[in-house]
Design a protein around this motif. Structure first.
Motif, mmCIF file in Angstrom:
data_model
loop_
_atom_site.group_PDB
_atom_site.id
_atom_site.type_symbol
_atom_site.label_atom_id
_atom_site.label_comp_id
_atom_site.label_asym_id
_atom_site.label_seq_id
_atom_site.Cartn_x
_atom_site.Cartn_y
_atom_site.Cartn_z
ATOM 1 N N ASP A 243 0.837 -1.205 0.000
ATOM 2 C CA ASP A 243 0.000 0.000 0.000
ATOM 3 C C ASP A 243 0.863 1.242 0.000
ATOM 4 O O ASP A 243 0.593 2.227 -0.724
ATOM 5 N N VAL A 246 2.453 1.684 -3.494
ATOM 6 C CA VAL A 246 1.474 2.121 -4.474
ATOM 7 C C VAL A 246 1.122 3.588 -4.270
ATOM 8 O O VAL A 246 1.017 4.366 -5.226
ATOM 9 N N ASP A 247 0.946 3.982 -2.998
ATOM 10 C CA ASP A 247 0.610 5.382 -2.704
ATOM 11 C C ASP A 247 1.737 6.311 -3.110
ATOM 12 O O ASP A 247 1.512 7.403 -3.649
ATOM 13 N N ARG A 250 1.772 6.565 -6.896
ATOM 14 C CA ARG A 250 0.562 7.264 -7.357
ATOM 15 C C ARG A 250 0.704 8.769 -7.207
ATOM 16 O O ARG A 250 0.298 9.547 -8.085
ATOM 17 N N TYR A 259 -4.400 4.108 -12.502
ATOM 18 C CA TYR A 259 -3.979 2.755 -12.123
ATOM 19 C C TYR A 259 -3.045 2.165 -13.175
ATOM 20 O O TYR A 259 -2.040 1.537 -12.834
ATOM 21 N N MET A 262 0.363 3.787 -12.864
ATOM 22 C CA MET A 262 0.998 3.356 -11.622
ATOM 23 C C MET A 262 1.523 1.926 -11.746
ATOM 24 O O MET A 262 2.639 1.616 -11.322
ATOM 25 N N ALA A 263 0.673 1.015 -12.349
ATOM 26 C CA ALA A 263 1.098 -0.370 -12.485
ATOM 27 C C ALA A 263 2.321 -0.488 -13.389
ATOM 28 O O ALA A 263 3.227 -1.291 -13.130
ATOM 29 N N ARG A 279 -4.273 -4.477 -7.619
ATOM 30 C CA ARG A 279 -5.528 -3.740 -7.765
ATOM 31 C C ARG A 279 -6.198 -3.540 -6.405
ATOM 32 O O ARG A 279 -6.799 -2.477 -6.143
ATOM 33 N N TRP A 282 -4.429 -0.701 -4.758
ATOM 34 C CA TRP A 282 -4.856 0.556 -5.387
ATOM 35 C C TRP A 282 -6.220 1.018 -4.841
ATOM 36 O O TRP A 282 -6.430 2.200 -4.544
ATOM 37 N N LYS A 283 -7.145 0.075 -4.669
ATOM 38 C CA LYS A 283 -8.459 0.435 -4.146
ATOM 39 C C LYS A 283 -8.377 0.936 -2.696
ATOM 40 O O LYS A 283 -9.067 1.870 -2.304
ATOM 41 N N ALA A 286 -6.698 4.456 -2.926
ATOM 42 C CA ALA A 286 -7.506 5.477 -3.561
ATOM 43 C C ALA A 286 -8.841 5.703 -2.871
ATOM 44 O O ALA A 286 -9.548 6.677 -3.159
#
Length: 287
Positions: A243, A246-247, A250, A259, A262-263, A279, A282-283, A286
């Motif tokens: 997390d 990803v943050d 992002r 997304y 970012m991926a 994913r 990401w959820k 976000a």
């Protein structure tokens, strides 16, 4: 249609009866009074005619009697025997009398043919049905022949088209092979030329002094698949670390990355995670 067989039989019967009566009167008239000879002749013809009439009556009823038929043939044979005997004893025209001696037998034979005709005769309705069946069979045979000819013509056309297409492909392949051969020959000539080394020296960097790089042509031939190098699986990221990563990716740009972007950057940076976990992270970020 019965007239075709009954009229000849009637005519032959009349001629044979008249001839038999005349021969009996002429032949026996010299030995006995002519009324007696006339009675004898009429008796033969009468018996002949009576049995014939009875046979016709039975035939009309769809029946048949062998006894009546045998008696009729006996009267016919008697009449023929009288004519033959008269021909053999006649002093003049014996051959002519002998030639007509078969008429009673011929008359009986014609009545036999007429009886067979009647037993095998069909009604106009049945004949029309038979003609219809025969015509239908002829039509089906003609249609089958036409279908076979059409299929044969179609198959011939298809084979011709396939053959022509194959010939065109062969010509194109031959032309392509010839063109490649000429190009390969040109490259080989250029590689072995005297000015090739000088030209390569002017456009390449020398690795060793006084050494000209060699221009090798590519090799055409079967190739072997190279096994993929094994990848060492790194330690899996925890959900918290995933997390955070990803943050961070992002919000590395403003506005925040999508997304997909970012991926792409996540994997380009060398990190690994399944699509489902990525994913999900990401959820969570976000949200």
């Amino acid at each position: 249609m019965n007239a075709k067989t009954v009229l000849p039989a009637v005519a032959m019967t009349a001629v044979s009866m008249v001839l038999t009566l005349a021969v009996v009167v002429m032949w026996l008239g010299a030995a006995v009074p002519w009324p007696v000879a006339l009675v004898v002749g009429l008796g033969i013809d009468g018996g002949w005619l009576a049995t014939l009439a009875y046979e016709r009556r039975l035939a009309a009823q769809g029946d048949h009697s062998r006894t009546v038929t045998a008696v009729g043939w006996c009267f016919g044979l008697i009449a023929a025997g009288v004519l033959v005997a008269h021909a053999l004893t006649a002093e003049e025209s014996a051959g002519a009398w002998l030639a007509v001696a078969w008429l009673p037998i011929a008359a009986k034979a014609l009545w036999l043919v007429h009886g067979l005709w009647e037993r095998t005769a069909l009604t106009p309705t049945a004949l029309g049905a038979i003609r219809g069946i025969q015509q239908e069979a002829r039509d089906e045979a003609a249609v089958a022949r036409a279908r076979l000819r059409a299929e044969a013509a179609t198959e011939e056309t298809r084979l011709t088209a396939v053959t022509e297409a194959g010939a065109r492909v062969a010509r194109v392949q031959a032309k392509t092979a010839e063109t490649l051969s000429e190009a390969w020959s040109t490259l080989e000539t250029a590689r072995k030329g005297e000015e090739t080394g000088r030209a390569l020296t002017s456009v390449t960097t020398r690795v060793t002094a006084d050494v000209t790089p060699c221009w090798e042509l590519p090799v055409w031939g079967p190739t072997e698949r190279v096994a993929a190098l094994p990848l060492e699986a790194g330690p899996a990221l925890t959900d918290e670390a995933l997390d955070a990563l990803v943050d961070e990716i992002r919000h590395s740009e403003t506005p925040a990355l999508s997304y997909r972007e970012m991926a792409t950057r996540f994997r380009a940076a060398g990190h690994s995670a399944s699509e489902v976990r990525l994913r999900a992270a990401w959820k969570r970020v976000a949200a």
